[in-house]
Motif scaffolding. Structure first.
Motif, PDB file in Angstrom:
ATOM      1  N   TYR A   1       0.840  -1.210   0.000  1.00  0.00           N
ATOM      2  CA  TYR A   1       0.000   0.000   0.000  1.00  0.00           C
ATOM      3  C   TYR A   1       0.869   1.251   0.000  1.00  0.00           C
ATOM      4  O   TYR A   1       0.620   2.189  -0.773  1.00  0.00           O
ATOM      5  N   TRP A   2       1.880   1.281   0.858  1.00  0.00           N
ATOM      6  CA  TRP A   2       2.732   2.463   0.986  1.00  0.00           C
ATOM      7  C   TRP A   2       3.573   2.697  -0.267  1.00  0.00           C
ATOM      8  O   TRP A   2       4.008   3.806  -0.541  1.00  0.00           O
TER       9      TRP A   2
ATOM     10  N   ALA B   1       0.844   4.746  -1.993  1.00  0.00           N
ATOM     11  CA  ALA B   1       0.278   5.888  -1.271  1.00  0.00           C
ATOM     12  C   ALA B   1       1.311   6.703  -0.520  1.00  0.00           C
ATOM     13  O   ALA B   1       1.027   7.827  -0.112  1.00  0.00           O
TER      14      ALA B   1
ATOM     15  N   ALA C   1       4.309  11.971   2.596  1.00  0.00           N
ATOM     16  CA  ALA C   1       2.883  11.712   2.392  1.00  0.00           C
ATOM     17  C   ALA C   1       2.105  12.235   3.593  1.00  0.00           C
ATOM     18  O   ALA C   1       2.621  12.257   4.709  1.00  0.00           O
TER      19      ALA C   1
ATOM     20  N   TRP D   1      -2.859  11.153   7.087  1.00  0.00           N
ATOM     21  CA  TRP D   1      -4.090  10.373   6.959  1.00  0.00           C
ATOM     22  C   TRP D   1      -3.886   9.127   6.095  1.00  0.00           C
ATOM     23  O   TRP D   1      -4.518   8.088   6.331  1.00  0.00           O
ATOM     24  N   ARG D   2      -2.969   9.209   5.129  1.00  0.00           N
ATOM     25  CA  ARG D   2      -2.688   8.023   4.308  1.00  0.00           C
ATOM     26  C   ARG D   2      -2.025   6.939   5.154  1.00  0.00           C
ATOM     27  O   ARG D   2      -2.295   5.744   4.957  1.00  0.00           O
TER      28      ARG D   2
ATOM     29  N   VAL E   1      -4.767   5.301   7.266  1.00  0.00           N
ATOM     30  CA  VAL E   1      -5.582   4.413   6.434  1.00  0.00           C
ATOM     31  C   VAL E   1      -4.829   3.117   6.143  1.00  0.00           C
ATOM     32  O   VAL E   1      -5.399   2.013   6.241  1.00  0.00           O
ATOM     33  N   GLY E   2      -3.562   3.219   5.802  1.00  0.00           N
ATOM     34  CA  GLY E   2      -2.774   2.034   5.481  1.00  0.00           C
ATOM     35  C   GLY E   2      -2.617   1.098   6.661  1.00  0.00           C
ATOM     36  O   GLY E   2      -2.736  -0.132   6.521  1.00  0.00           O
TER      37      GLY E   2
END
Length: 223
Positions: free
Chosen positions: A58-59, A62, A198, A201-202, A205-206
Motif C-alpha cells: 500500500y505504501w 500511497a 505523504a 491520513w494516508r 488508512v494504510g
C-alpha cells in the motif's frame, strides 16, 4: 564531482519504511526460529508479516518520496545501465533504491507474500498443525502447499543473503553506508533530491487496512 559528504543532508526514508524494514528483519528471524517447536508463535509471526507486507505494498503507492514503487522500479534498460557501472568504485547518491536494489525489494516482498499465503493453507505431515484456511483444501493439497512454503523460505533466504551481500559491497567497496539512512532516515546528497512526504491520513488508512486484513485472514476469513 562533488563529494556526497559535502552536499545537502535530506530525509530519505520515512518512519513507516524504516519501521517495516526492521520489523521484517526481526519477524523473519523469529519465524525461522519458531518454525519447529513453537508453531503457535510461528503463526502469529506470520500474521504480523502479512500485515507488514500488505502495508508496504500500500505504501509503495500511497507513500511519499523514495517509498513509492514508481521512484525505484525501473525498466530493463535502466537496470542494465546501472549494472554496467557497478565495478566503478565511486557510488552516486541515488535518492532511494537503485535500479537493481529496487527489483530486489520487489522480489523479497513477492516471496514474503508467497510465504504467508502458503502458510495459511499448509498442513503438517500428521495434520496436527495447519493454517487457518487449510480446511479449504484437501490434506494432499495442504501438504503440497506446505512443500511450497518450505521452498519459498529457501528462496527468501537466498534473496536475503544477496541483500546483505549488496549492502556490504556498497559499504566496503563503494564506501557508501546504506544502513545508516535506514536507521536515521537521513542521507547526504550532492543536492536536495526533493523527496516529498505523504500526509498522515494516508498512513492511518494504510495501518488500519493492513491490520484489519491480517486479522480477518488470521480468522480464516470468518467473522
Amino acid at each position: 564531482m562533488a563529494s556526497p559528504e559535502a552536499g545537502v543532508r535530506a530525509k530519505l526514508w520515512d518512519a513507516p519504511v524504516r519501521i517495516v524494514h526492521w520489523l521484517l528483519v526481526v519477524l523473519v528471524a523469529f519465524s525461522w526460529w519458531s518454525s519447529e517447536d513453537h508453531l503457535n508463535w510461528h503463526r502469529w509471526s506470520g500474521y504480523a508479516i502479512l500485515g507488514l507486507v500488505l502495508f508496504r505494498i500500500y505504501w509503495g503507492f500511497a507513500g511519499g518520496g523514495a517509498a513509492r514503487f514508481a521512484s525505484f522500479v525501473k525498466g530493463p534498460g535502466a537496470v542494465l545501465a546501472y549494472a554496467r557501472g557497478l565495478p566503478q568504485r565511486a557510488a552516486a547518491a541515488v535518492p532511494g533504491h537503485n535500479p537493481l536494489g529496487g527489483w530486489s525489494v520487489i522480489a523479497i516482498l513477492a516471496v514474503l507474500a508467497v510465504q504467508v499465503t502458503t502458510g495459511l493453507f499448509a498442513v503438517d505431515v500428521d495434520a496436527f498443525e495447519a493454517g487457518p484456511m487449510s480446511d479449504r483444501v484437501s490434506f494432499e493439497t495442504g501438504r503440497a502447499i506446505a512443500e511450497v512454503h518450505e521452498l519459498s523460505f529457501r528462496a527468501l533466504q537466498a534473496l536475503l543473503v544477496l541483500h546483505v551481500a549488496a549492502v556490504l559491497f556498497y559499504l566496503f567497496y563503494k564506501r557508501t553506508n546504506l544502513i545508516r539512512p535506514m536507521v536515521t532516515g537521513w542521507r547526504t546528497f550532492p543536492q536536495d533530491p526533493g523527496l516529498a512526504g505523504a500526509p498522515a491520513w494516508r498512513l492511518v488508512v494504510g495501518v488500519v487496512l493492513a491490520a484489519a486484513i491480517a486479522w480477518f485472514v488470521s480468522k480464516g476469513l470468518r467473522l
